[in-house]
Design a protein around this motif. Structure first.
Motif, mmCIF file in Angstrom:
data_model
loop_
_atom_site.group_PDB
_atom_site.id
_atom_site.type_symbol
_atom_site.label_atom_id
_atom_site.label_comp_id
_atom_site.label_asym_id
_atom_site.label_seq_id
_atom_site.Cartn_x
_atom_site.Cartn_y
_atom_site.Cartn_z
ATOM 1 N N UNK A 169 0.815 -1.211 0.000
ATOM 2 C CA UNK A 169 0.000 0.000 0.000
ATOM 3 C C UNK A 169 0.846 1.257 0.000
ATOM 4 N N UNK A 170 1.929 1.232 0.775
ATOM 5 C CA UNK A 170 2.825 2.383 0.837
ATOM 6 C C UNK A 170 3.489 2.647 -0.511
ATOM 7 N N UNK A 171 3.851 1.566 -1.208
ATOM 8 C CA UNK A 171 4.567 1.711 -2.474
ATOM 9 C C UNK A 171 3.647 1.973 -3.660
ATOM 10 N N UNK A 172 2.356 2.100 -3.409
ATOM 11 C CA UNK A 172 1.475 2.555 -4.489
ATOM 12 C C UNK A 172 1.750 4.015 -4.831
ATOM 13 N N UNK A 173 2.406 4.725 -3.921
ATOM 14 C CA UNK A 173 2.809 6.107 -4.194
ATOM 15 C C UNK A 173 4.020 6.078 -5.125
ATOM 16 N N UNK A 174 3.911 6.602 -6.336
ATOM 17 C CA UNK A 174 4.996 6.489 -7.318
ATOM 18 C C UNK A 174 6.331 7.059 -6.843
ATOM 19 N N UNK A 175 6.309 8.151 -6.051
ATOM 20 C CA UNK A 175 7.577 8.742 -5.614
ATOM 21 C C UNK A 175 8.323 7.806 -4.670
ATOM 22 N N UNK A 176 7.595 7.081 -3.827
ATOM 23 C CA UNK A 176 8.248 6.141 -2.907
ATOM 24 C C UNK A 176 8.803 4.939 -3.658
ATOM 25 N N UNK A 177 8.045 4.448 -4.629
ATOM 26 C CA UNK A 177 8.542 3.354 -5.460
ATOM 27 C C UNK A 177 9.800 3.770 -6.197
ATOM 28 N N UNK A 178 9.797 4.981 -6.740
ATOM 29 C CA UNK A 178 10.938 5.469 -7.515
ATOM 30 C C UNK A 178 12.179 5.589 -6.654
ATOM 31 N N UNK A 179 12.031 6.065 -5.409
ATOM 32 C CA UNK A 179 13.197 6.186 -4.522
ATOM 33 C C UNK A 179 13.814 4.828 -4.235
ATOM 34 N N UNK A 180 12.962 3.842 -3.958
ATOM 35 C CA UNK A 180 13.453 2.496 -3.661
ATOM 36 C C UNK A 180 14.144 1.891 -4.887
ATOM 37 N N UNK A 181 13.511 2.025 -6.055
ATOM 38 C CA UNK A 181 14.083 1.461 -7.275
ATOM 39 C C UNK A 181 15.381 2.159 -7.647
ATOM 40 N N UNK A 182 15.446 3.465 -7.455
ATOM 41 C CA UNK A 182 16.670 4.205 -7.790
ATOM 42 C C UNK A 182 17.822 3.788 -6.888
ATOM 43 N N UNK A 183 17.543 3.595 -5.608
ATOM 44 C CA UNK A 183 18.592 3.146 -4.691
ATOM 45 C C UNK A 183 19.084 1.753 -5.075
#
Length: 401
Positions: A355-369
């Motif tokens: 649910x938390x990672x449905x927010x695109x900015x949070x997903x992007x931060x995790x994927x970028x790291x």
């Protein structure tokens, strides 16, 4: 090249020796020796071997853990016992142009003899230095003399770099680089298929359950049900651990009221499809590219992850995983240290994390790291390759023996 320690400082002991006749023949031309003491560096050393063979056309000898699973084009032999004459026999037979050790294992007699021959000696993926079991030395200064033979140390982090400096290596010869790149990170896919499915799913949030064992299906479905309350058009792509499980799973989900489609039946996800069932592991690269978030099966209720976490990391998919890494402990450790993956310990954790990672900015931060972890590894591999290519060029210039 590193300066060799003074001759005679290490005992000329050793157990059973291999004769030249027991070993494979040495091929003509350049040869790099890679020694792999454990599983932590095996994948990275295989990737290094592949690139040396394909890009430089040199022979690669691998000893240690590498012999368990044969890599194409690599020559395998047992590492010599750490005694002076055994080591000399080994080096006389193979005549390597350079040597790459890994993980921090110290073999004093071997390092000494390599330095005597002015071989380039690299320690890659180096954790704290440690003596080969059974060869811990009471001789004063043994560690310092051993590490002085190394030309370059690529430490996995700052703490390891400090440990190598305390052991006595010159500061200029050790860097905190991180680990080398691992093999087979960017899984393939058919680009036309990706484009077609991406267009079909364009307006929908998507996540992927990769190789989910039967014992974790309930957790994945619960997470889907929870997250659909936040994003009612959310699509779950799920790949069971056992490909034969796809058809029974589709029937069970239909009985529970889920709207599903099955790739093995040549169905495609429609607007109302909630779960798309896939079963071909050769298409993992396709689903990692399409899903911004991937849950890796096996770590929540099984014995460990069933797929490498660096594969979705290399393709831009944010990673959720259970607390049991299995054989992927070093990789999960790297991602965890970089805050590049999210561990979940229960059904509730998985649901809330999704649910938390449905927010695109949070997903992007995790994927970028996560991508940063993978790309940093590529830079380390390039640095090691540059060192080895200098050694090969020098051997060619002076006329290889």
């Amino acid at each position: 090249m590193a300066t060799a320690p003074s001759r005679g400082w290490w005992p000329a002991t050793g157990r059973r020796r291999h004769s030249h006749a027991e070993r494979p023949a040495r091929p003509l031309g350049g040869l790099i020796w890679l020694h792999v003491p454990g599983q932590a560096s095996l994948s990275a050393m295989r990737e290094l071997a592949r690139r040396l063979i394909e890009e430089d056309g040199v022979a690669v000898l691998m000893t240690g853990e590498g012999g368990g699973a044969r890599a194409k084009g690599v020559i395998f032999d047992q590492a010599p016992e750490d005694g002076a004459q055994t080591v000399r026999d080994f080096l006389d037979h193979w005549r390597p142009d350079a040597v790459v050790f890994s993980e921090g294992e110290i073999r004093p007699a071997l390092l000494h003899e390599c330095a005597e021959r002015q071989l380039m000696l690299i320690m890659a993926d180096a954790s704290d230095p440690w003596f080969l079991r059974g060869h811990e030395s009471w001789i004063p200064g043994a560690m310092r003399r051993s590490v002085s033979a190394l030309s370059q140390v690529y430490a996995i982090d700052q703490a390891a770099m400090r440990a190598w400096r305390r052991a006595g290596i010159a500061p200029a010869r050790v860097v905190s680089s991180g680990r080398m790149e691992e093999s087979s990170l960017a899984l393939p896919c058919l680009e036309a298929e990706r484009e077609y499915l991406a267009a079909a799913m364009m307006t929908r949030p998507v996540w992927f359950g990769a190789r989910v064992p039967r014992s974790e299906e309930g957790a994945v479905l619960a997470a889907q049900q929870y997250a659909m309350q936040l994003a009612h058009r959310l699509l779950l792509i799920v790949m069971p651990e056992d490909p034969a499980r796809a058809a029974p799973l589709a029937r069970e989900l239909a009985d529970q009221g889920w709207i599903t489609a099955s790739r093995s039946d040549e169905e495609e996800p429609e607007t109302e499809t909630a779960i798309y069932i896939v079963n071909d592991a050769a298409e993992l690269g396709l689903w990692y590219r399409l899903a911004p978030v991937s849950y890796l099966g096996g770590g929540l209720s099984g014995t460990g992850l069933l797929t490498s976490p660096l594969e979705p990391a290399a393709l831009g998919s944010a990673i959720l995983h259970g607390p049991r890494p299995g054989g992927f402990g070093p990789q999960i450790g790297r991602l965890g240290a970089a805050r590049a993956a999210r561990a979940v310990a229960s059904i509730r954790d998985l649901s809330e994390a999704l649910g938390d990672l449905l927010a695109p900015d949070r997903t992007a931060r995790l994927a970028q790291a996560a991508w940063g972890v993978v790309s940093d590894g590529a830079e380390v591999t390039e640095a090691v390759l540059a060192d080895l290519r200098r050694a090969l060029a020098a051997a060619t210039a002076r006329g290889r023996v």
